[in-house]
Design an enzyme around this catalytic site. Sequence first.
Site, PDB file in Angstrom:
ATOM      1  N   ASN A 193      45.478  36.722  42.334  1.00 37.19           N
ATOM      2  CA  ASN A 193      44.084  36.670  42.794  1.00 37.19           C
ATOM      3  C   ASN A 193      44.068  35.863  44.090  1.00 37.19           C
ATOM      4  OD1 ASN A 193      41.378  36.255  43.264  1.00 37.19           O
ATOM      5  ND2 ASN A 193      40.917  35.399  41.247  1.00 37.19           N
ATOM      6  N   ARG A 195      43.638  41.328  41.743  1.00 35.39           N
ATOM      7  CA  ARG A 195      42.180  41.325  41.774  1.00 35.39           C
ATOM      8  C   ARG A 195      41.743  41.662  43.199  1.00 35.39           C
ATOM      9  NH1 ARG A 195      38.046  36.512  42.678  1.00 35.39           N
ATOM     10  NH2 ARG A 195      36.114  37.558  42.112  1.00 35.39           N
ATOM     11  N   HIS A 214      31.865  40.310  39.793  1.00 39.44           N
ATOM     12  CA  HIS A 214      32.222  39.739  38.474  1.00 39.44           C
ATOM     13  C   HIS A 214      32.354  40.843  37.419  1.00 39.44           C
ATOM     14  CE1 HIS A 214      30.054  35.827  39.885  1.00 39.44           C
ATOM     15  NE2 HIS A 214      31.357  35.719  40.091  1.00 39.44           N
ATOM     16  N   ARG A 270      25.495  28.865  47.229  1.00 40.90           N
ATOM     17  CA  ARG A 270      24.777  30.043  47.738  1.00 40.90           C
ATOM     18  C   ARG A 270      23.316  30.022  47.309  1.00 40.90           C
ATOM     19  NH1 ARG A 270      29.028  34.331  45.447  1.00 40.90           N
ATOM     20  NH2 ARG A 270      30.734  32.835  45.595  1.00 40.90           N
ATOM     21  N   GLU A 282      39.460  37.249  32.751  1.00 41.85           N
ATOM     22  CA  GLU A 282      39.652  38.315  33.732  1.00 41.85           C
ATOM     23  C   GLU A 282      41.135  38.654  33.902  1.00 41.85           C
ATOM     24  OE1 GLU A 282      36.481  37.627  37.120  1.00 41.85           O
ATOM     25  OE2 GLU A 282      36.975  35.732  36.149  1.00 41.85           O
TER      26      GLU A 282
END
Length: 404
Positions: free
Chosen positions: A15, A94, A183, A244, A389
């Site tokens: 990743n 990923r 996600h 964010r 994940e």
Amino acid sequence: MSTHLCSPQHVLVLNCGSSSLKFAILDATTSDEVISGLAERLGSDTPSIKYKYNGEKQLIELAKGQAHDAAIAELVKLVNELGLADNLIAVGHRVVHGGEHFTESVLIDDNVLTAIEKTAALAPLHNPANLLGIRTAQQAFSTLPQIAVFDTAFHQTMPNIAYLYALPYSLYKEHGVRRYGFHGTSHYYVAGEAAKLLGKEREQTNVISAHLGNGCSVCAIKDGKSVDTSMGLTPLEGLVMGTRSGSIDPGLFTFLTQQLNYSVQEIDDLLNKQSGLLGISELSNDCRTIEEAAVEGHPQANLALDIFCYRLAKQIAAFLVPVQRLDALIFTGGIGENSDIIRDKVITQLGFLGLECDEAANLAARFGKEGLISKGQAHAKAFVIPTNEEWVIANDAARIAKEG
């Protein structure tokens, strides 16, 4: 000798971030983790690799300025020294943004690389780093199949009423401007686990999944498929996050440029790096720090948590429209799995659904523990389900590698 070495089903999961590389080797048949680690601060003065193997944590310091290629070279060396290379059957990557090109995980070839490059404009912080990781791994593990697993793929089942913006249609047709969501791997995994906990088939289950970390998103999952999600064209849309802003009035751009003389880059930095929990609290983007300050009475820390939870509860309630019948509400991700305070605040605001937080169960469901945290007779249940994940990526990579 490690018992893991008896398995021929090991997958290396990579990743790649802009300045980091998260990695793990998993047994794709059992989900057992063989080794895991993080190369961080790549390209800086103090890059390093931290990893855990056989329960022991180790640190490798890299030379000043070394980046992803050096980190992967060190990883290859480590894998070989530990005798793990012979059992690898694939490398799973990923990839954050797959655009509309990819509805599922794929074996990487030149056409796939070209398509990932084309979507780089939609994820400029992520896809170039993902590509760098893929190309470096292709050189380092040239005999292994390389598989791309996309954050956006799970959301490709959203209907056009959910993914289209009310903008000129030509922007979608000519430039791919639409909502994609992210996600997806996490939402897919926890939805499957929730179905097991409910004693149902995935295809018969309606859930709303809240993945809460430094990045946050909610996904409406009907009959096992994503039908709406809170993130959009980029991971900026939707919920309040660590740094964010989440959704804001687009008119803010005009105000900031014309009244305050902000540049486009300054606005991007403001919304992506200086807002969210950090911006409101003026303390930190780390939820733990904010919760500690809130307990001590810090007014902006309390305000940050209240805004975060209100926006989250409001988004969950809105997603009752696409799912119609709610079987379960899922909390996952670093905040979702560990913050009993946020879970309690959100469930309390959703009391009209018949949800009631079980205080003892909510406190117990921390540090990777799965559990039911609601009580009462409501049809819908609330669960904490730790995401995995890496396991999804390893599983997909192993399946595709076997298919050839």
